[in-house]
Every structure is written in structure tokens, then in C-alpha cells.
Design an enzyme around this catalytic site. Structure first.
Site, mmCIF file in Angstrom:
data_model
loop_
_atom_site.group_PDB
_atom_site.id
_atom_site.type_symbol
_atom_site.label_atom_id
_atom_site.label_comp_id
_atom_site.label_asym_id
_atom_site.label_seq_id
_atom_site.Cartn_x
_atom_site.Cartn_y
_atom_site.Cartn_z
ATOM 1 N N ALA A 68 30.961 31.080 32.829
ATOM 2 C CA ALA A 68 30.509 32.325 32.189
ATOM 3 C C ALA A 68 30.823 32.309 30.710
ATOM 4 O O ALA A 68 31.665 31.540 30.238
ATOM 5 C CB ALA A 68 31.194 33.532 32.838
ATOM 6 N N THR A 109 32.748 40.717 37.279
ATOM 7 C CA THR A 109 33.832 41.316 36.513
ATOM 8 C C THR A 109 33.953 42.821 36.731
ATOM 9 O O THR A 109 32.965 43.498 37.049
ATOM 10 C CB THR A 109 33.602 41.046 35.002
ATOM 11 O OG1 THR A 109 34.568 41.759 34.228
ATOM 12 C CG2 THR A 109 32.213 41.500 34.569
ATOM 13 N N ASP A 110 35.150 43.333 36.513
ATOM 14 C CA ASP A 110 35.387 44.783 36.514
ATOM 15 C C ASP A 110 34.673 45.462 35.346
ATOM 16 O O ASP A 110 34.513 46.680 35.339
ATOM 17 C CB ASP A 110 36.891 45.078 36.437
ATOM 18 C CG ASP A 110 37.539 44.514 35.187
ATOM 19 O OD1 ASP A 110 37.217 43.364 34.808
ATOM 20 O OD2 ASP A 110 38.381 45.200 34.573
ATOM 21 N N TYR A 133 29.211 42.143 27.147
ATOM 22 C CA TYR A 133 29.689 41.235 28.191
ATOM 23 C C TYR A 133 29.434 41.843 29.582
ATOM 24 O O TYR A 133 28.861 41.192 30.461
ATOM 25 C CB TYR A 133 31.179 40.952 27.990
ATOM 26 C CG TYR A 133 31.836 40.273 29.163
ATOM 27 C CD1 TYR A 133 31.544 38.944 29.489
ATOM 28 C CD2 TYR A 133 32.764 40.943 29.951
ATOM 29 C CE1 TYR A 133 32.142 38.318 30.573
ATOM 30 C CE2 TYR A 133 33.371 40.326 31.035
ATOM 31 C CZ TYR A 133 33.059 39.016 31.340
ATOM 32 O OH TYR A 133 33.659 38.404 32.414
ATOM 33 N N LYS A 137 26.853 40.434 32.525
ATOM 34 C CA LYS A 137 27.369 40.081 33.859
ATOM 35 C C LYS A 137 26.667 40.905 34.949
ATOM 36 O O LYS A 137 26.377 40.390 36.030
ATOM 37 C CB LYS A 137 28.882 40.281 33.919
ATOM 38 C CG LYS A 137 29.680 39.287 33.079
ATOM 39 C CD LYS A 137 29.551 37.849 33.577
ATOM 40 C CE LYS A 137 30.353 37.602 34.837
ATOM 41 N NZ LYS A 137 30.275 36.169 35.262
ATOM 42 N N TRP A 158 41.114 40.914 34.698
ATOM 43 C CA TRP A 158 42.350 40.510 33.992
ATOM 44 C C TRP A 158 42.850 39.131 34.453
ATOM 45 O O TRP A 158 44.019 38.960 34.790
ATOM 46 C CB TRP A 158 43.455 41.546 34.211
ATOM 47 C CG TRP A 158 43.179 42.941 33.788
ATOM 48 C CD1 TRP A 158 41.970 43.531 33.553
ATOM 49 C CD2 TRP A 158 44.158 43.982 33.587
ATOM 50 N NE1 TRP A 158 42.131 44.859 33.226
ATOM 51 C CE2 TRP A 158 43.467 45.163 33.245
ATOM 52 C CE3 TRP A 158 45.546 44.030 33.685
ATOM 53 C CZ2 TRP A 158 44.110 46.365 32.973
ATOM 54 C CZ3 TRP A 158 46.190 45.227 33.432
ATOM 55 C CH2 TRP A 158 45.475 46.383 33.061
#
Length: 289
Positions: A68, A109-110, A133, A137, A158
Site C-alpha cells: 500500500a 485501515t481504520d 489516504y 483505501k 496503528w
């Protein structure tokens, strides 16, 4: 899937990243698999037209798409490159998997969330990214769901490891160089040991069932970046003053979600994945550094 007497062929993208490196350590010990670890030279994710041809050379049964564009602040100005790598490349990989019946595990991702929740985020929580970002994603997730609805998408947060650049290593360096540092205390979530995430992915690959869809994975617990830094200091017995500051005191090009704690119930229930407590995993990482 590989036949009974044939080794299962696994391709891992982003091979030199934190997660890719941890996957390599685990998978290279598995003699039942033939694994190929592709870095950005072997699989340049910004060269969209080459991706399917390169994958065809390896004829994988499973692809773990860990590659990524992760430079969150730089993505605000490098929007085209971030979109190529996180969205368009993922679209190509998903198309390849659909065409050739390949199982796909992709990492997200969060940052697909806006951070306005106050309870742990489940897989069906509303998405609304607040930076480039996160947007790229999310588009990658949507491309996978379009072409390859049986794929497994794992959102994480994280991430840190003994490999690569990350918050843990930055804190260790700063605490050894300075008497005092400032760390944000109003962004809440949980760190993820890339080693633990890699183990969870291998558990899924080795499982006798394939249950496609979205999953969340981070370590157990709920902390701020400030709490994370304090734990690093305590575990390494360093002498550095850590000052808690609000996000407003540390402006960055990209906005961060203020709350992105992930609910891990689904991955634990469906795949029996064990999720260690964040501090235990941090201690293990610090020991091996």
C-alpha cells in the site's frame, strides 16, 4: 485451491513492509506452501498495466495484498500516486483473483472511518474517510467487493513492528535524544503488532473454511498515542518527560480520526483468532528490538 499433493502457492505483496516482513518470517517456515514475497521492484503497484501479467507468472492460489501507499500526510499532495497504489492496483489484483479463482486477503485501515464514533467500530459501521489516504483505501475496498465479493478484507490500525518505520521506533529514538517530547492524547484507538496480524492472516489461510467479507483486527485495549508513548518509556525504562497535547497543537497535512477503536468480535468468532492485549505485544516487540 492447490490439489492434495501440490503445495499451496501464496503471493504476498508489499513484501518489505512491516506486515509483509512479518508474514515472510512465519510463512517461510511452512513447508506445505510455496511462497512468493513481492516488493515494489517485483510488483510495482503504480504500474497498473503490468500487475495482472506479473501475478500470472506466479499462478497463486492465495494472494495476501499487504502492499500500500501508507504515507498519510504525503498522500494529501501525492493524490494520483496514492490512488494508483491503493485503489487502481487493488482493482487489478481483485480482477485477477476473480478471473483465476484466487483467494484474496487484502489489508485496509481504520482511516476509512471519520472518527466520530464513541463505541468500538464494527465491520458494518458507516464509512466516511477524512483524508486522501483513507479515501484511496476505501476505493480499494470497494473495488475488491465489486470484482471479488468472496475476498477477505482486514481493516487494522496503528501498525508497528520490529521492521520498517513506525511510532514505536520513532519514540525510542526521540526519547533517547531529548529530555522532553510532546505526544497527542485525544486520538483514541489500539495499536496493532504486525507480528500478531500476520499470525491472524496465516490462521485464516490455514483454516478449512473461507468466509469472505470485512474483518477488523487490532490488539485488545483502548489507548491514546500518549498512553502508547508512556508505555514504551516504562517498558524500556527511559528517562524522558512526555507531555500530553491535543491534536490542535500538532497540525498535520492529513486529518486523523479522533476515535478509531476496532471491534474484533467477528474475526475471533469466525476464525477463532486470538487477539493479544496491546501492552503484551508491545513488550514482545521491544524485547526483540
Amino acid at each position: 485451491m492447490a490439489s492434495v499433493n501440490q503445495k499451496q502457492r501464496v503471493v504476498v505483496t508489499g513484501a518489505t513492509g512491516q506486515l509483509g516482513s512479518e508474514l515472510k518470517v512465519i510463512l517461510e517456515q511452512d513447508l506445505s506452501k510455496e511462497c512468493f514475497f513481492l516488493d515494489r521492484k517485483q510488483l510495482p503497484l503504480d504500474q497498473i498495466m503490468l500487475i495482472q501479467d506479473i501475478l500470472a507468472m506466479y499462478q497463486p492460489d492465495v494472494i495476501v495484498h499487504a502492499g500500500a501507499y501508507t504515507a498519510v500526510d504525503l498522500a494529501e499532495s501525492e493524490t494520483v500516486l496514492a490512488d494508483q497504489v491503493n485503489h487502481l492496483a487493488t482493482d487489478e489484483i481483485a480482477q485477477y483473483c476473480r478471473l483465476h479463482g484466487v483467494q484474496l486477503i487484502a489489508i485496509s485501515t481504520d482511516y476509512v472511518f471519520d472518527g466520530n464514533s464513541s463505541t468500538p467500530l464494527t465491520e458494518d459501521a458507516a464509512v466516511s474517510p477524512i483524508n486522501v489516504y483513507g479515501e484511496t483505501k476505501l476505493k480499494g475496498e470497494q473495488a475488491i467487493q465489486k470484482w471479488c465479493p468472496k475476498a477477505i478484507i482486514i481493516r487494522t490500525s496503528w501498525v508497528y513492528a520490529t521492521f520498517g518505520k513506525n511510532f514505536v521506533k520513532t519514540m525510542l529514538r526521540l526519547m533517547s535524544e531529548r529530555d522532553s517530547i510532546s505526544v497527542i492524547n485525544d486520538q483514541i484507538g489500539s495499536p496493532t503488532s504486525a507480528h500478531d496480524l500476520a499470525k491472524a492472516i496465516v490462521t485464516i489461510i490455514n483454516s478449512d473454511k473461507w468466509a469472505g467479507g470485512l474483518y477488523h483486527y487490532s490488539n485488545e485495549g483502548e489507548i491514546s498515542w500518549y498512553d502508547f508513548a508512556v508505555a514504551i518509556r516504562e517498558l524500556k525504562q527511559l528517562d524522558c518527560d512526555i507531555v500530553a497535547i491535543p491534536t490542535t497543537s500538532y497540525p498535520t497535512p492529513a486529518k486523523r480520526p479522533s476515535y478509531s477503536l476496532l471491534d474484533k468480535t467477528k474475526i475471533k468468532t469466525v476464525y477463532g483468532v486470538e487477539v493479544p492485549f496491546w501492552r503484551d505485544s508491545l513488550a514482545a516487540c521491544l524485547d526483540s528490538l
